[in-house]
Write a protein that holds these residues in place. Structure first.
Motif, PDB file in Angstrom:
ATOM      1  N   GLU A  46       1.055  -7.437   9.531  1.00 29.88           N
ATOM      2  CA  GLU A  46       1.410  -6.824   8.249  1.00 29.88           C
ATOM      3  C   GLU A  46       1.174  -7.796   7.089  1.00 29.88           C
ATOM      4  OE1 GLU A  46       2.083  -3.556   7.948  1.00 29.88           O
ATOM      5  OE2 GLU A  46       1.868  -3.419  10.105  1.00 29.88           O
ATOM      6  N   GLU A  79       2.431  -2.534   3.377  1.00 31.27           N
ATOM      7  CA  GLU A  79       2.330  -3.532   4.447  1.00 31.27           C
ATOM      8  C   GLU A  79       3.505  -4.507   4.363  1.00 31.27           C
ATOM      9  OE1 GLU A  79       0.175  -3.611   6.923  1.00 31.27           O
ATOM     10  OE2 GLU A  79      -1.455  -2.338   6.253  1.00 31.27           O
ATOM     11  N   HIS A 125       6.520  -2.740   5.591  1.00 29.16           N
ATOM     12  CA  HIS A 125       6.487  -2.639   7.050  1.00 29.16           C
ATOM     13  C   HIS A 125       6.843  -3.978   7.691  1.00 29.16           C
ATOM     14  CE1 HIS A 125       3.716   1.126   7.079  1.00 29.16           C
ATOM     15  NE2 HIS A 125       4.967   1.414   6.841  1.00 29.16           N
ATOM     16  N   GLU A 126       6.390  -5.071   7.088  1.00 29.42           N
ATOM     17  CA  GLU A 126       6.775  -6.382   7.613  1.00 29.42           C
ATOM     18  C   GLU A 126       8.300  -6.499   7.614  1.00 29.42           C
ATOM     19  OE1 GLU A 126       6.583 -11.146   6.676  1.00 29.42           O
ATOM     20  OE2 GLU A 126       5.446  -9.800   5.386  1.00 29.42           O
ATOM     21  N   GLU A 185       1.860   2.519  11.864  1.00 26.90           N
ATOM     22  CA  GLU A 185       0.440   2.272  11.610  1.00 26.90           C
ATOM     23  C   GLU A 185      -0.352   3.582  11.531  1.00 26.90           C
ATOM     24  OE1 GLU A 185      -0.690  -0.749  10.756  1.00 26.90           O
ATOM     25  OE2 GLU A 185       1.388  -1.341  10.968  1.00 26.90           O
ATOM     26  N   HIS A 231      -0.412   4.849   8.086  1.00 35.72           N
ATOM     27  CA  HIS A 231      -1.424   4.198   7.238  1.00 35.72           C
ATOM     28  C   HIS A 231      -2.756   4.938   7.345  1.00 35.72           C
ATOM     29  CE1 HIS A 231       0.427  -0.125   6.969  1.00 35.72           C
ATOM     30  NE2 HIS A 231       1.254   0.814   6.553  1.00 35.72           N
TER      31      HIS A 231
END
Length: 162
Positions: free
Chosen positions: A18, A49, A52-53, A143, A146
């Motif tokens: 990420e 991203e 998400h991290e 993912e 995305h």
């Protein structure tokens, strides 16, 4: 040598992927000129991203001791080093990406996101149920979102293809 990874190790890699993704999208946004909407979209992807991290970091923090337990004796952390190198090179950085247009950036980004899903699917097979396999499935779902967003944007720009 065969390894069974635990969810903690896979989440560490997910966090790195990420971070790499956020860097990719920010760098791509810097190359986009004359398309403020496209640049904004890429910056939003970078922010996603980063979000998400954070999600993966929280998921990692919530793992049980069993899900964090080492699965093999690995005093030199060879297995973890292997995963780190995969996360750093295979998913976002081991390819030439044409950043001359949003169309090309989006096509490349979809391929990259597919690679990340393939990475996680492979990792899922190396994590047992008791070590957190269902948590890896949650990464895959993130993912896949995305790809949905990128595909939608790509189709909206169909007339821009080179």
């Amino acid at each position: 040598m065969s390894f069974e990874f635990n969810a903690d190790e896979v989440f560490e890699m997910a966090e790195q992927i990420e971070r790499n993704g956020a860097a990719f999208y920010r760098e791509a946004a810097d190359t986009v000129t004359g398309d403020p909407e496209g640049r904004g979209f890429l910056i939003r992807l970078a922010e996603m991203e980063e979000d998400h991290e954070g999600v993966f970091s929280e998921m990692r923090a919530s793992l049980t001791d069993e899900q964090r337990a080492a699965t093999v004796v690995d005093p030199n952390d060879d297995a973890l080093d292997y995963l780190r190198s995969l996360a750093d090179t295979r998913v976002f950085f081991q390819r030439q990406i044409d950043t001359s247009s949003m169309w090309e950036i989006l096509k490349a980004a979809i391929g990259i996101e597919k690679d990340s899903i393939a990475f996680y699917l492979g990792m899922k097979d190396m994590v047992s149920e008791r070590r957190g396999k269902e948590k890896i499935e949650a990464i895959i779902r993130e993912e896949m979102e995305h790809i949905r967003l990128l595909s939608h944007e790509l189709m909206a720009r169909k007339g821009e293809q080179g």
